[in-house]
Design an enzyme around this catalytic site. Structure first.
Site, PDB file in Angstrom:
ATOM      1  N   ARG A  85       0.835  -1.205   0.000  1.00  0.00           N
ATOM      2  CA  ARG A  85       0.000   0.000   0.000  1.00  0.00           C
ATOM      3  C   ARG A  85       0.866   1.249   0.000  1.00  0.00           C
ATOM      4  O   ARG A  85       1.769   1.373   0.824  1.00  0.00           O
ATOM      5  CB  ARG A  85      -0.916   0.005   1.231  1.00  0.00           C
ATOM      6  CG  ARG A  85      -1.650   1.315   1.503  1.00  0.00           C
ATOM      7  CD  ARG A  85      -2.938   1.426   0.729  1.00  0.00           C
ATOM      8  NE  ARG A  85      -3.595   2.694   0.897  1.00  0.00           N
ATOM      9  CZ  ARG A  85      -4.669   2.909   1.661  1.00  0.00           C
ATOM     10  NH1 ARG A  85      -5.186   1.925   2.355  1.00  0.00           N
ATOM     11  NH2 ARG A  85      -5.217   4.092   1.717  1.00  0.00           N
ATOM     12  N   ARG A  94      -5.422   1.031  -4.878  1.00  0.00           N
ATOM     13  CA  ARG A  94      -4.527   0.496  -3.851  1.00  0.00           C
ATOM     14  C   ARG A  94      -4.430  -1.021  -3.907  1.00  0.00           C
ATOM     15  O   ARG A  94      -5.363  -1.693  -4.325  1.00  0.00           O
ATOM     16  CB  ARG A  94      -4.963   0.945  -2.469  1.00  0.00           C
ATOM     17  CG  ARG A  94      -6.390   0.567  -2.156  1.00  0.00           C
ATOM     18  CD  ARG A  94      -6.970   1.399  -1.067  1.00  0.00           C
ATOM     19  NE  ARG A  94      -7.191   2.741  -1.564  1.00  0.00           N
ATOM     20  CZ  ARG A  94      -7.908   3.663  -0.985  1.00  0.00           C
ATOM     21  NH1 ARG A  94      -8.483   3.413   0.141  1.00  0.00           N
ATOM     22  NH2 ARG A  94      -8.064   4.847  -1.501  1.00  0.00           N
ATOM     23  N   ASP A  97      -6.567  -2.219   1.287  1.00  0.00           N
ATOM     24  CA  ASP A  97      -7.184  -1.233   2.161  1.00  0.00           C
ATOM     25  C   ASP A  97      -7.853  -1.993   3.297  1.00  0.00           C
ATOM     26  O   ASP A  97      -8.696  -2.862   3.055  1.00  0.00           O
ATOM     27  CB  ASP A  97      -8.218  -0.410   1.382  1.00  0.00           C
ATOM     28  CG  ASP A  97      -8.770   0.753   2.178  1.00  0.00           C
ATOM     29  OD1 ASP A  97      -8.060   1.251   3.072  1.00  0.00           O
ATOM     30  OD2 ASP A  97      -9.902   1.180   1.898  1.00  0.00           O
ATOM     31  N   ASP A  99      -9.907  -1.251   6.850  1.00  0.00           N
ATOM     32  CA  ASP A  99     -10.575  -0.240   7.665  1.00  0.00           C
ATOM     33  C   ASP A  99     -11.278  -0.900   8.837  1.00  0.00           C
ATOM     34  O   ASP A  99     -11.976  -1.906   8.657  1.00  0.00           O
ATOM     35  CB  ASP A  99     -11.629   0.523   6.852  1.00  0.00           C
ATOM     36  CG  ASP A  99     -11.032   1.468   5.840  1.00  0.00           C
ATOM     37  OD1 ASP A  99      -9.994   2.091   6.146  1.00  0.00           O
ATOM     38  OD2 ASP A  99     -11.605   1.590   4.741  1.00  0.00           O
TER      39      ASP A  99
END
Length: 163
Positions: A85, A94, A97, A99
């Site tokens: 990343r 990307r 990712d 989250d």
């Protein structure tokens, strides 16, 4: 209970985005303070906001951990780095990712880590995978059940990947 969204739309080290997403789940399983409890199906969706990027592969993982949210975030950011990343501009394509969507019922308005994730309720590519791993989830800040949130994003195009 912690919900983590997983996504990618660029290849990494010879792996396509789906293979990268699956590999990071295995990397999470290898973390001593993290227990992977459930992994969603994998989905494909167009980038938001619309752009010329390739489609994203998205999923969700439900974990349990004794880590503080900030410590978990550090581990996730290290994994993102390990999987290639590069942070450039917002919404850039990307290789990975990760989250944190929610940590139990925690509501936290810290600029470094907002909980629950401030845009999760607006995105089908987050909510559909969350339904796979925790169908009875209720958004802790809004008090809305997942089915209501899914109704609000019903027009967003997302499809389950047949593996």
């Amino acid at each position: 209970m912690v919900l983590i969204a997983v996504g990618a739309n660029l290849p990494c080290n010879g792996r396509d985005a789906l293979a990268t997403c699956k590999a990071v789940v295995e990397a999470l399983r290898g973390q001593p303070a993290i227990q992977v409890e459930a992994v969603s199906h994998w989905y494909e969706s167009a980038p938001i906001p619309p752009s010329g990027q390739p489609p994203y592969v998205n999923g969700a993982v439900r974990i349990s951990t004794t880590l503080a949210p900030e410590d978990l975030l550090k581990i996730l950011q290290k994994l993102e780095h390990d999987f290639g990343r590069e942070r450039s501009v917002p919404n850039a394509a990307r290789t990975l990712d990760l989250d944190i969507i929610a940590v139990g019922d925690t509501c936290q308005d810290d600029p470094h880590l907002m909980l629950p994730h401030p845009r999760a309720h607006e995105r089908a590519f987050v909510l559909l995978p969350v339904r796979d791993v925790m169908p009875d989830w209720v958004h802790p800040a809004m008090g809305l059940p997942l089915n209501t949130l899914l109704t609000n994003v019903a027009g967003q195009e997302i499809s389950q990947i047949q593996e």
